[in-house]
Design a protein around this motif. Structure first.
Motif, PDB file in Angstrom:
ATOM      1  N   ASP B  19       0.811  -1.211   0.000  1.00  0.00           N
ATOM      2  CA  ASP B  19       0.000   0.000   0.000  1.00  0.00           C
ATOM      3  C   ASP B  19       0.848   1.267   0.000  1.00  0.00           C
ATOM      4  N   THR B  20       2.145   1.129  -0.235  1.00  0.00           N
ATOM      5  CA  THR B  20       3.019   2.288  -0.156  1.00  0.00           C
ATOM      6  C   THR B  20       3.847   2.409  -1.433  1.00  0.00           C
ATOM      7  N   ALA B  21       3.932   3.633  -1.942  1.00  0.00           N
ATOM      8  CA  ALA B  21       4.776   3.871  -3.109  1.00  0.00           C
ATOM      9  C   ALA B  21       5.916   4.797  -2.702  1.00  0.00           C
ATOM     10  N   ILE B  22       7.119   4.440  -3.111  1.00  0.00           N
ATOM     11  CA  ILE B  22       8.285   5.282  -2.857  1.00  0.00           C
ATOM     12  C   ILE B  22       8.701   5.883  -4.195  1.00  0.00           C
ATOM     13  N   VAL B  23       8.737   7.184  -4.267  1.00  0.00           N
ATOM     14  CA  VAL B  23       9.095   7.850  -5.516  1.00  0.00           C
ATOM     15  C   VAL B  23      10.352   8.690  -5.295  1.00  0.00           C
ATOM     16  N   PRO B  24      11.475   8.306  -5.899  1.00  0.00           N
ATOM     17  CA  PRO B  24      12.665   9.149  -5.793  1.00  0.00           C
ATOM     18  C   PRO B  24      12.555  10.336  -6.759  1.00  0.00           C
ATOM     19  N   LEU B  25      12.849  11.513  -6.260  1.00  0.00           N
ATOM     20  CA  LEU B  25      12.894  12.707  -7.115  1.00  0.00           C
ATOM     21  C   LEU B  25      14.362  13.093  -7.280  1.00  0.00           C
ATOM     22  N   VAL B  92       2.033   7.612  -0.267  1.00  0.00           N
ATOM     23  CA  VAL B  92       2.982   7.938  -1.328  1.00  0.00           C
ATOM     24  C   VAL B  92       4.071   8.797  -0.725  1.00  0.00           C
ATOM     25  N   LEU B  93       5.283   8.282  -0.747  1.00  0.00           N
ATOM     26  CA  LEU B  93       6.397   8.995  -0.138  1.00  0.00           C
ATOM     27  C   LEU B  93       7.389   9.408  -1.208  1.00  0.00           C
ATOM     28  N   PHE B  94       7.758  10.671  -1.182  1.00  0.00           N
ATOM     29  CA  PHE B  94       8.764  11.150  -2.120  1.00  0.00           C
ATOM     30  C   PHE B  94      10.092  11.289  -1.395  1.00  0.00           C
ATOM     31  N   LEU B  95      11.110  10.678  -1.962  1.00  0.00           N
ATOM     32  CA  LEU B  95      12.448  10.781  -1.375  1.00  0.00           C
ATOM     33  C   LEU B  95      13.323  11.629  -2.284  1.00  0.00           C
ATOM     34  N   HIS B  99      16.535  20.042  -1.762  1.00  0.00           N
ATOM     35  CA  HIS B  99      15.841  20.662  -0.642  1.00  0.00           C
ATOM     36  C   HIS B  99      14.599  21.435  -1.061  1.00  0.00           C
ATOM     37  N   SER B 100      14.530  21.855  -2.313  1.00  0.00           N
ATOM     38  CA  SER B 100      13.443  22.735  -2.723  1.00  0.00           C
ATOM     39  C   SER B 100      12.073  22.063  -2.609  1.00  0.00           C
ATOM     40  N   TRP B 101      12.042  20.717  -2.637  1.00  0.00           N
ATOM     41  CA  TRP B 101      10.745  20.037  -2.562  1.00  0.00           C
ATOM     42  C   TRP B 101      10.088  20.182  -1.201  1.00  0.00           C
ATOM     43  N   GLN B 107       1.445  19.558   0.929  1.00  0.00           N
ATOM     44  CA  GLN B 107       0.629  18.816  -0.041  1.00  0.00           C
ATOM     45  C   GLN B 107       1.061  17.364  -0.200  1.00  0.00           C
ATOM     46  N   ILE B 108       2.356  17.118  -0.077  1.00  0.00           N
ATOM     47  CA  ILE B 108       2.861  15.767  -0.312  1.00  0.00           C
ATOM     48  C   ILE B 108       3.796  15.373   0.826  1.00  0.00           C
ATOM     49  N   ASP B 109       4.016  14.065   0.948  1.00  0.00           N
ATOM     50  CA  ASP B 109       4.960  13.581   1.947  1.00  0.00           C
ATOM     51  C   ASP B 109       6.349  13.521   1.332  1.00  0.00           C
ATOM     52  N   VAL B 110       7.171  14.462   1.709  1.00  0.00           N
ATOM     53  CA  VAL B 110       8.530  14.485   1.181  1.00  0.00           C
ATOM     54  C   VAL B 110       9.498  14.120   2.295  1.00  0.00           C
ATOM     55  N   ILE B 111      10.411  13.217   1.991  1.00  0.00           N
ATOM     56  CA  ILE B 111      11.517  12.995   2.917  1.00  0.00           C
ATOM     57  C   ILE B 111      12.756  13.548   2.238  1.00  0.00           C
ATOM     58  N   TRP B 112      13.291  14.592   2.824  1.00  0.00           N
ATOM     59  CA  TRP B 112      14.496  15.179   2.263  1.00  0.00           C
ATOM     60  C   TRP B 112      15.700  14.669   3.056  1.00  0.00           C
ATOM     61  N   LEU B 113      16.666  14.130   2.328  1.00  0.00           N
ATOM     62  CA  LEU B 113      17.890  13.640   2.971  1.00  0.00           C
ATOM     63  C   LEU B 113      19.079  14.310   2.307  1.00  0.00           C
ATOM     64  N   PRO B 114      19.922  14.950   3.103  1.00  0.00           N
ATOM     65  CA  PRO B 114      21.113  15.545   2.506  1.00  0.00           C
ATOM     66  C   PRO B 114      21.990  14.440   1.931  1.00  0.00           C
ATOM     67  N   SER B 115      22.490  14.616   0.727  1.00  0.00           N
ATOM     68  CA  SER B 115      23.220  13.521   0.100  1.00  0.00           C
ATOM     69  C   SER B 115      24.586  13.341   0.750  1.00  0.00           C
ATOM     70  N   ILE B 116      24.982  12.089   0.823  1.00  0.00           N
ATOM     71  CA  ILE B 116      26.276  11.748   1.406  1.00  0.00           C
ATOM     72  C   ILE B 116      27.125  11.160   0.290  1.00  0.00           C
ATOM     73  N   PRO B 117      28.339  11.654   0.083  1.00  0.00           N
ATOM     74  CA  PRO B 117      29.152  11.093  -1.009  1.00  0.00           C
ATOM     75  C   PRO B 117      29.605   9.677  -0.688  1.00  0.00           C
ATOM     76  N   LEU B 118      28.970   8.686  -1.343  1.00  0.00           N
ATOM     77  CA  LEU B 118      29.287   7.281  -1.065  1.00  0.00           C
ATOM     78  C   LEU B 118      30.495   6.800  -1.845  1.00  0.00           C
ATOM     79  N   GLU B 119      30.839   7.545  -2.920  1.00  0.00           N
ATOM     80  CA  GLU B 119      31.813   7.009  -3.865  1.00  0.00           C
ATOM     81  C   GLU B 119      33.201   6.815  -3.255  1.00  0.00           C
TER      82      GLU B 119
END
Lengths: 167, 148
Positions: B19-25, B92-95, B99-101, B107-119
């Motif tokens: 019942d859950t959709a994860i949408v990466p932006l 519906v969760l947007f990941l 930050h602008s989202w 209006q929407i469920d946004v989870i904002w995560l600061p990016s971590i350089p994994l490389e």
């Protein structure tokens, strides 16, 4: 120079037989090789994967052991990390797969505070007993899979996934 | 569940459980920010794949919605949310790492995560980092799930 000189006819005969022989061999060898190929293939030794878990450190409390192996998907090679919940039952080591039999989520030991001695799947509150048996009344329909286990130099080795043998 | 044929077939059969959709932006930049942008993309894709692995049976990870600064205005995220709601995704969760989202938070469920350089990390460190990040997302997911 010897007396019995090779005549032109003989020379051509020898040469043609030689060259023809090579050509025939060149065609036949691969065929033979293909035909007996399955018999020549070496079987990987049970496909056990080494983990960094010492057998001696295991207790009756399940711990999560990660292990990595290389998976080849057509031309794409990737390292896949999987985990197992490992504990000791008396002297036997038991390794259970963390994949929920319901829809494939990842389960955790004691993930639900109301049931501290069971495996718990957070997605739909599925529960399993310590030996992997699914608790009746929760969504999962079968027991957790088990890994074959072996020991090498005191470290745990994990093998193929098999159906649960404890339940 | 991933958005591929095998998983979608399972999804169709077990719709009441998923019942859950994860949408990466995903924000793409091609000017001097290209390196940063690719790093954020790598991070977001690794993290969402990890979330998928943990909660495979409850959520569907959609392919990322990618945009550039110019094309961003063409992406009607609240509309997308409505559409997913209408086909049966209760949550519906947007990941995103953009930050602008967060301005659409009401209006929407946004989870904002600061990016971590994994490389630059080796595998072990990468795994711990992703596990830590997952721990940030789990409470959000479980609070959503207990609401309903």
């Amino acid at each position: 120079m010897s007396n019995n000189r090779v005549s032109r006819r003989q020379f051509l005969n020898y040469t043609l037989t030689g060259v023809g022989g090579f050509m025939a061999a060149g065609m036949l060898m691969p065929m033979v090789r293909f035909a007996i190929d399955p018999a020549l293939q070496t079987k990987a030794e049970g496909n056990f994967v080494q983990t960094s878990q010492k057998i001696a450190d295991l207790t009756e409390e399940p711990v999560k052991v990660d292990f990595t192996f290389e998976q080849v998907d057509a031309w794409y090679k990737s390292d896949v990390t999987e985990a197992a919940w490992v504990y000791k039952d008396g002297d036997t080591v038991i390794a259970l797969s963390p994949v929920c039999k319901h829809l494939g989520c990842t389960i955790n030991w004691a993930g639900d505070s109301a049931h501290p001695d069971q495996f718990f799947c957070a997605c739909h509150a599925g529960r399993y007993e310590k030996n992997g048996k699914n608790v009746a009344g929760t969504p999962p329909l079968g027991p957790l899979d088990e890994y074959e286990v072996a020991e090498k130099d005191g470290y745990l080795m994990l093998g193929k996934k098999v159906a649960n043998t404890l339940v | 569940m991933y958005f591929n044929v095998k998983d979608v077939q399972q999804f169709e059969a077990q719709k009441e459980f998923i019942d859950t959709a994860i949408v990466p932006l995903l924000s793409l930049k091609f000017d001097e920010g290209i390196k940063q942008s690719s790093s954020a993309a790598e991070y977001l894709m690794s993290l969402t794949a990890f979330i998928e692995q943990q909660f495979k049976g409850r959520l569907m990870l959609l392919p990322p919605f990618s945009y550039t600064e110019q094309t961003k205005s063409g992406l009607f995220v609240p509309l997308l949310k409505e559409e997913l709601h209408n086909v049966g995704f209760k949550h519906v969760l947007f990941l995103t790492c953009d930050h602008s989202w967060t301005s659409l938070m009401d209006q929407i469920d946004v989870i904002w995560l600061p990016s971590i350089p994994l490389e630059s990390m080796d595998k072990e460190v990468k795994k711990t980092v992703l596990e830590d990040q997952l721990k940030q997302v789990i409470p959000i997911l479980s609070s959503k799930w207990t609401q309903s």
